[in-house]
Design a protein around this motif. Sequence first.
Motif, PDB file in Angstrom:
ATOM      1  N   LEU A  96     -39.558  40.755 -25.835  1.00  0.00           N
ATOM      2  CA  LEU A  96     -40.976  40.861 -26.192  1.00  0.00           C
ATOM      3  C   LEU A  96     -41.676  41.835 -25.244  1.00  0.00           C
ATOM      4  N   PRO A  97     -42.532  42.712 -25.779  1.00  0.00           N
ATOM      5  CA  PRO A  97     -43.207  43.715 -24.935  1.00  0.00           C
ATOM      6  C   PRO A  97     -44.401  43.130 -24.180  1.00  0.00           C
ATOM      7  N   GLU A  98     -44.132  42.415 -23.107  1.00  0.00           N
ATOM      8  CA  GLU A  98     -45.199  41.794 -22.318  1.00  0.00           C
ATOM      9  C   GLU A  98     -46.035  42.859 -21.617  1.00  0.00           C
ATOM     10  N   THR A  99     -47.329  42.589 -21.508  1.00  0.00           N
ATOM     11  CA  THR A  99     -48.243  43.553 -20.881  1.00  0.00           C
ATOM     12  C   THR A  99     -48.300  43.424 -19.367  1.00  0.00           C
ATOM     13  N   GLY A 100     -48.136  42.198 -18.855  1.00  0.00           N
ATOM     14  CA  GLY A 100     -48.282  41.966 -17.423  1.00  0.00           C
ATOM     15  C   GLY A 100     -49.720  42.053 -16.943  1.00  0.00           C
ATOM     16  N   GLN A 101     -50.664  42.081 -17.874  1.00  0.00           N
ATOM     17  CA  GLN A 101     -52.076  42.259 -17.503  1.00  0.00           C
ATOM     18  C   GLN A 101     -52.624  41.101 -16.674  1.00  0.00           C
ATOM     19  N   HIS A 102     -52.052  39.938 -16.832  1.00  0.00           N
ATOM     20  CA  HIS A 102     -52.546  38.778 -16.088  1.00  0.00           C
ATOM     21  C   HIS A 102     -52.322  38.924 -14.583  1.00  0.00           C
ATOM     22  N   ARG A 103     -51.462  39.856 -14.198  1.00  0.00           N
ATOM     23  CA  ARG A 103     -51.210  40.084 -12.777  1.00  0.00           C
ATOM     24  C   ARG A 103     -52.142  41.136 -12.181  1.00  0.00           C
ATOM     25  N   ARG A 104     -52.915  41.814 -13.055  1.00  0.00           N
ATOM     26  CA  ARG A 104     -53.769  42.904 -12.585  1.00  0.00           C
ATOM     27  C   ARG A 104     -55.213  42.674 -13.047  1.00  0.00           C
ATOM     28  N   ALA A 105     -56.131  42.646 -12.106  1.00  0.00           N
ATOM     29  CA  ALA A 105     -57.540  42.443 -12.449  1.00  0.00           C
ATOM     30  C   ALA A 105     -58.221  43.753 -12.793  1.00  0.00           C
ATOM     31  N   ASP A 106     -57.519  44.878 -12.580  1.00  0.00           N
ATOM     32  CA  ASP A 106     -58.152  46.179 -12.740  1.00  0.00           C
ATOM     33  C   ASP A 106     -57.439  47.040 -13.781  1.00  0.00           C
ATOM     34  N   GLN A 141     -65.655  38.877 -17.473  1.00  0.00           N
ATOM     35  CA  GLN A 141     -65.115  38.636 -16.136  1.00  0.00           C
ATOM     36  C   GLN A 141     -63.649  39.034 -16.024  1.00  0.00           C
ATOM     37  N   PHE A 142     -62.861  38.677 -17.031  1.00  0.00           N
ATOM     38  CA  PHE A 142     -61.423  38.895 -16.961  1.00  0.00           C
ATOM     39  C   PHE A 142     -60.887  39.062 -18.376  1.00  0.00           C
ATOM     40  N   LYS A 195     -49.960  30.326 -15.871  1.00  0.00           N
ATOM     41  CA  LYS A 195     -49.972  29.280 -14.848  1.00  0.00           C
ATOM     42  C   LYS A 195     -49.083  29.640 -13.675  1.00  0.00           C
ATOM     43  N   ARG A 196     -47.925  30.257 -13.967  1.00  0.00           N
ATOM     44  CA  ARG A 196     -46.957  30.591 -12.917  1.00  0.00           C
ATOM     45  C   ARG A 196     -47.299  31.887 -12.192  1.00  0.00           C
ATOM     46  N   GLU A 197     -47.807  32.888 -12.955  1.00  0.00           N
ATOM     47  CA  GLU A 197     -47.948  34.227 -12.377  1.00  0.00           C
ATOM     48  C   GLU A 197     -49.362  34.792 -12.449  1.00  0.00           C
ATOM     49  N   GLY A 198     -50.267  34.078 -13.091  1.00  0.00           N
ATOM     50  CA  GLY A 198     -51.612  34.619 -13.289  1.00  0.00           C
ATOM     51  C   GLY A 198     -52.522  34.442 -12.092  1.00  0.00           C
ATOM     52  N   SER A 199     -52.168  35.077 -10.998  1.00  0.00           N
ATOM     53  CA  SER A 199     -52.951  34.911  -9.772  1.00  0.00           C
ATOM     54  C   SER A 199     -54.364  35.475  -9.909  1.00  0.00           C
ATOM     55  N   LYS A 200     -54.573  36.385 -10.861  1.00  0.00           N
ATOM     56  CA  LYS A 200     -55.894  36.990 -11.066  1.00  0.00           C
ATOM     57  C   LYS A 200     -56.742  36.208 -12.068  1.00  0.00           C
TER      58      LYS A 200
END
Length: 235
Positions: A43-53, A68-69, A110-115
């Motif tokens: 699946l083509p995940e975006t990884g956006q949850h790891r980046r606030a910018d 906000q996010f 939950k696991r990786e969404g630090s932002k």
Amino acid sequence: MFRFIRIALSDFADLLFPTLCLGCTRSLTANEKILCTRCRINLPETGQHRRADDDHILNKFAGKVPIQFVASYLHFSKGGIVQKLIHRIKYKGQKEAAREMALWYGDLLKREGSKLPELDLLISVPMSKARLQQRGFNQAEWIAAGLSEALAVPMQADILVRKRFRSSQTRKNRIERWENVKNEFVVRQADVIQGLRVALVDDVLTTGATLEACAVALLQAGCSSVSVLTLAATR
């Protein structure tokens, strides 16, 4: 004894009518849901949850409404697996697929969404009564339900109301989409959301016009902040 019979009948039914992967149509194993392991891994995940910018996705709302996010689980591309999955959810009645994918995304957040900011409530983007009767369900509600379960954040589907059905957004540009939905959404229970940090939930983020209109209504009704979570986003 009865449990054994139920399991045997279920296994027999699987042999006659195997559950198929929504991506490649291969038969799923007992431990697979919606997608086979290979399709899910790819699946083509975006990884956006790891980046606030993430400028590309934030620019969809820049200068229009304070969001906000923003994060989407997958990249949506024409002819790709994500388009196939969204089409099956919306037009083939695969609502359980929407919830299952949202569970996957919620677990990832939950696991990786630090932002990911603290959230008080998830609100699904509503459909008009006419469209709801036509389709039979609102896919955004099923997505919100999956995210709610995974993130342990309550969700409500009756906060926002869409006043009436407008023409499809599919072939409209950014301006046409905004004209099609502005002033379309009404907050029915403003007292419930006063001062809350909410996240709007939908299936696909394209130009952001619909989500923008929803966010305007929520902020005017008293929310302290609005974020956006979707299953997919166009590039």
